[in-house]
Design a protein around this motif. Structure first.
Motif, PDB file in Angstrom:
ATOM      1  N   SER A  79      -8.725  11.548   0.806  1.00  0.00           N
ATOM      2  CA  SER A  79      -8.765  10.201   0.225  1.00  0.00           C
ATOM      3  C   SER A  79      -9.925  10.027  -0.740  1.00  0.00           C
ATOM      4  N   ASN A  80     -10.887  10.940  -0.713  1.00  0.00           N
ATOM      5  CA  ASN A  80     -12.051  10.844  -1.595  1.00  0.00           C
ATOM      6  C   ASN A  80     -11.985  11.776  -2.790  1.00  0.00           C
ATOM      7  N   ARG A  81     -10.931  12.613  -2.858  1.00  0.00           N
ATOM      8  CA  ARG A  81     -10.919  13.665  -3.866  1.00  0.00           C
ATOM      9  C   ARG A  81      -9.609  13.696  -4.607  1.00  0.00           C
ATOM     10  N   HIS A  82      -9.633  14.258  -5.809  1.00  0.00           N
ATOM     11  CA  HIS A  82      -8.393  14.500  -6.541  1.00  0.00           C
ATOM     12  C   HIS A  82      -7.755  15.761  -5.980  1.00  0.00           C
ATOM     13  N   PRO A  83      -6.473  15.719  -5.628  1.00  0.00           N
ATOM     14  CA  PRO A  83      -5.841  16.887  -5.001  1.00  0.00           C
ATOM     15  C   PRO A  83      -5.811  18.127  -5.876  1.00  0.00           C
ATOM     16  N   GLY A 127      -2.095   6.272  -0.278  1.00  0.00           N
ATOM     17  CA  GLY A 127      -2.150   7.386  -1.220  1.00  0.00           C
ATOM     18  C   GLY A 127      -2.103   8.773  -0.617  1.00  0.00           C
ATOM     19  N   PHE A 128      -2.118   8.856   0.718  1.00  0.00           N
ATOM     20  CA  PHE A 128      -2.207  10.178   1.353  1.00  0.00           C
ATOM     21  C   PHE A 128      -0.958  11.017   1.083  1.00  0.00           C
ATOM     22  N   HIS A 129       0.214  10.377   1.120  1.00  0.00           N
ATOM     23  CA  HIS A 129       1.454  11.116   0.872  1.00  0.00           C
ATOM     24  C   HIS A 129       1.447  11.745  -0.510  1.00  0.00           C
ATOM     25  N   ASP A 130       1.114  10.960  -1.544  1.00  0.00           N
ATOM     26  CA  ASP A 130       1.133  11.489  -2.914  1.00  0.00           C
ATOM     27  C   ASP A 130       0.108  12.598  -3.092  1.00  0.00           C
ATOM     28  N   ALA A 131      -1.050  12.449  -2.453  1.00  0.00           N
ATOM     29  CA  ALA A 131      -2.077  13.484  -2.563  1.00  0.00           C
ATOM     30  C   ALA A 131      -1.621  14.775  -1.892  1.00  0.00           C
ATOM     31  N   GLU A 133       1.504  15.696  -1.357  1.00  0.00           N
ATOM     32  CA  GLU A 133       2.643  16.226  -2.109  1.00  0.00           C
ATOM     33  C   GLU A 133       2.163  17.047  -3.307  1.00  0.00           C
ATOM     34  N   LEU A 134       1.188  16.502  -4.046  1.00  0.00           N
ATOM     35  CA  LEU A 134       0.678  17.198  -5.216  1.00  0.00           C
ATOM     36  C   LEU A 134      -0.120  18.438  -4.818  1.00  0.00           C
ATOM     37  N   LEU A 135      -0.932  18.333  -3.784  1.00  0.00           N
ATOM     38  CA  LEU A 135      -1.699  19.480  -3.317  1.00  0.00           C
ATOM     39  C   LEU A 135      -0.765  20.611  -2.886  1.00  0.00           C
ATOM     40  N   GLY A 136       0.298  20.275  -2.162  1.00  0.00           N
ATOM     41  CA  GLY A 136       1.243  21.288  -1.721  1.00  0.00           C
ATOM     42  C   GLY A 136       1.899  22.014  -2.871  1.00  0.00           C
ATOM     43  N   ARG A 137       2.281  21.276  -3.898  1.00  0.00           N
ATOM     44  CA  ARG A 137       2.894  21.932  -5.063  1.00  0.00           C
ATOM     45  C   ARG A 137       1.895  22.806  -5.799  1.00  0.00           C
ATOM     46  N   LEU A 180       4.213  12.492   8.261  1.00  0.00           N
ATOM     47  CA  LEU A 180       3.957  12.893   6.881  1.00  0.00           C
ATOM     48  C   LEU A 180       3.743  14.399   6.782  1.00  0.00           C
ATOM     49  N   ALA A 181       2.953  14.967   7.689  1.00  0.00           N
ATOM     50  CA  ALA A 181       2.747  16.415   7.686  1.00  0.00           C
ATOM     51  C   ALA A 181       4.059  17.143   7.925  1.00  0.00           C
ATOM     52  N   ALA A 182       4.870  16.624   8.847  1.00  0.00           N
ATOM     53  CA  ALA A 182       6.155  17.257   9.152  1.00  0.00           C
ATOM     54  C   ALA A 182       7.078  17.219   7.943  1.00  0.00           C
ATOM     55  N   ARG A 183       7.058  16.133   7.213  1.00  0.00           N
ATOM     56  CA  ARG A 183       7.895  16.014   6.011  1.00  0.00           C
ATOM     57  C   ARG A 183       7.608  17.134   5.024  1.00  0.00           C
ATOM     58  N   HIS A 184       6.315  17.502   4.913  1.00  0.00           N
ATOM     59  CA  HIS A 184       5.916  18.556   3.977  1.00  0.00           C
ATOM     60  C   HIS A 184       5.899  19.938   4.618  1.00  0.00           C
TER      61      HIS A 184
END
Length: 354
Positions: A79-83, A127-131, A133-137, A180-184
């Motif tokens: 939450s404090n960083r750009h993914p 914002g955790f989901h979007d972060a 999602e982007l980190l995973g990609r 959320l973790a399970a979704r990814h």
């Protein structure tokens, strides 16, 4: 089952922040000598409970000082960083270490950190989901990655590009984060506060949600943190933790909530008693039995032992080696007999996540 150390780098009365960091680094090096599989380092801001503000920086330093163990973050506060910035650093460490780096991330809390770093309460709440999602990609091995709605940017090359998909462990304390973790399809990193029944419930929930999203839950390796201290008998071990842990836990009361409400456990003594009861604190026999029970949790592959509870550098170093020998049956020669980790990209591509 791999057993690791979980380091807080906690600051104790009478010591300095520099001492706390140096001690934690010494514990990490001792883990390799004693034969543990790895070390994970916590990340905190503005509190004495843990004085490491960048787990990934600490991990980089420890990776450079070791040859064989894995080193992970437990966890980088997303939450404090750009993914993307975090993803770039993770790939860099994974490549330079020959695949020995492990990335754990967490949502964090509604602390003043969000104000200081300018990310805001909305990043924490929504914002955790979007972060993730982007980190995973970014860590998937894709040659290019574009942003998403919260982090919009045009497609850019992933440089350095990971030689393999780099896994991400997600610190989870709530059903929402588990879902959320399970979704990814990202494995869980479960904390000290929960007992085995609570952790089993979260893992069961994870398995159902992950399967619903098409993930093979049998290929997902979860991690769980546990307070650990060993003495000749249960009573002496419990007394040692009762004497040493409250001073460390008092640092959790230094969290500053954005809404001004108090943070940390209201009754430290009761919380310590709970931790002693549910974790491997006691004689070698009790510690062994408790860890064996933890190892039966579904999908559990990594046990992380927090060994700083009784306090003091010498005592903690002794605990590290005694748990290795008397509880885990590890040999100090194990780490010396393992080959040096691969450093080339081709070699790193064959590394597996253990």
């Amino acid at each position: 089952m791999d057993v690791h150390l979980f380091l807080l780098a906690g600051h104790r009365p009478g010591a300095t922040h520099a001492t706390a960091l140096a001690d934690a680094h010494a514990y990490g090096r001792a883990a390799e000598v004693a034969g543990y599989s790895g070390v994970w380092i916590a990340e905190h801001h503005f509190i004495s409970y843990g004085v490491c503000p960048s787990a990934i920086t600490f991990a980089a330093h420890l990776l450079g000082a070791t040859r064989t163990i894995t080193v992970g973050t437990a966890a980088c506060i997303l939450s404090n960083r750009h993914p993307v910035a975090l993803g770039e650093e993770a790939v860099l460490l994974d490549e330079l270490s020959g695949g020995r780096f492990r990335l754990g991330v967490g949502r964090g809390g509604p602390w003043v950190d969000l104000e200081v770093f300018g990310t805001g309460l909305d990043r924490f709440h929504t914002g955790f989901h979007d972060a993730l999602e982007l980190l995973g990609r970014w860590l998937s091995g894709a040659p290019t990655v574009a942003g998403n709605d919260r982090f919009p940017f045009r497609p850019v090359p992933v440089v350095p590009r990971p030689a393999r998909r780099i896994p991400v462990w997600v610190a989870a304390t709530s059903p929402q984060t588990v879902d959320l973790a399970a979704r990814h399809g990202m494995p869980l990193l479960l904390g000290l506060h929960a007992d085995l029944d609570e952790k089993a419930g979260l893992l069961d929930r994870y398995a159902r949600a992950a399967a619903a999203h098409g993930h093979d839950v049998h290929r997902i390796d979860h991690a769980s943190a546990h307070l650990a201290h060993v003495e000749d008998d249960d009573a002496h071990a419990a007394d040692a933790v009762r004497a040493g842990l409250p001073a460390l836990l008092a640092g959790t009361r230094e969290y500053v909530r954005l809404d001004g409400t108090p943070a940390g456990p209201s009754d430290l003594a009761s919380y310590v008693e709970r931790l002693v009861a549910i974790h491997p604190v006691g004689s070698p026999r009790r510690c062994t039995e408790t860890l064996e029970q933890a190892a039966t949790l579904p999908g559990m592959r990594h046990l992380l032992l927090m060994v700083e509870g009784a306090g003091g550098r010498d005592r903690t170093l002794g605990t590290i080696h005694r748990i290795a020998q008397d509880v885990l049956g590890l040999s100090p020669e194990r780490s010396r007999s393992q080959p040096t980790a691969p450093t080339t990209q081709a070699a790193a591509s064959t590394a597996t996540c253990r």
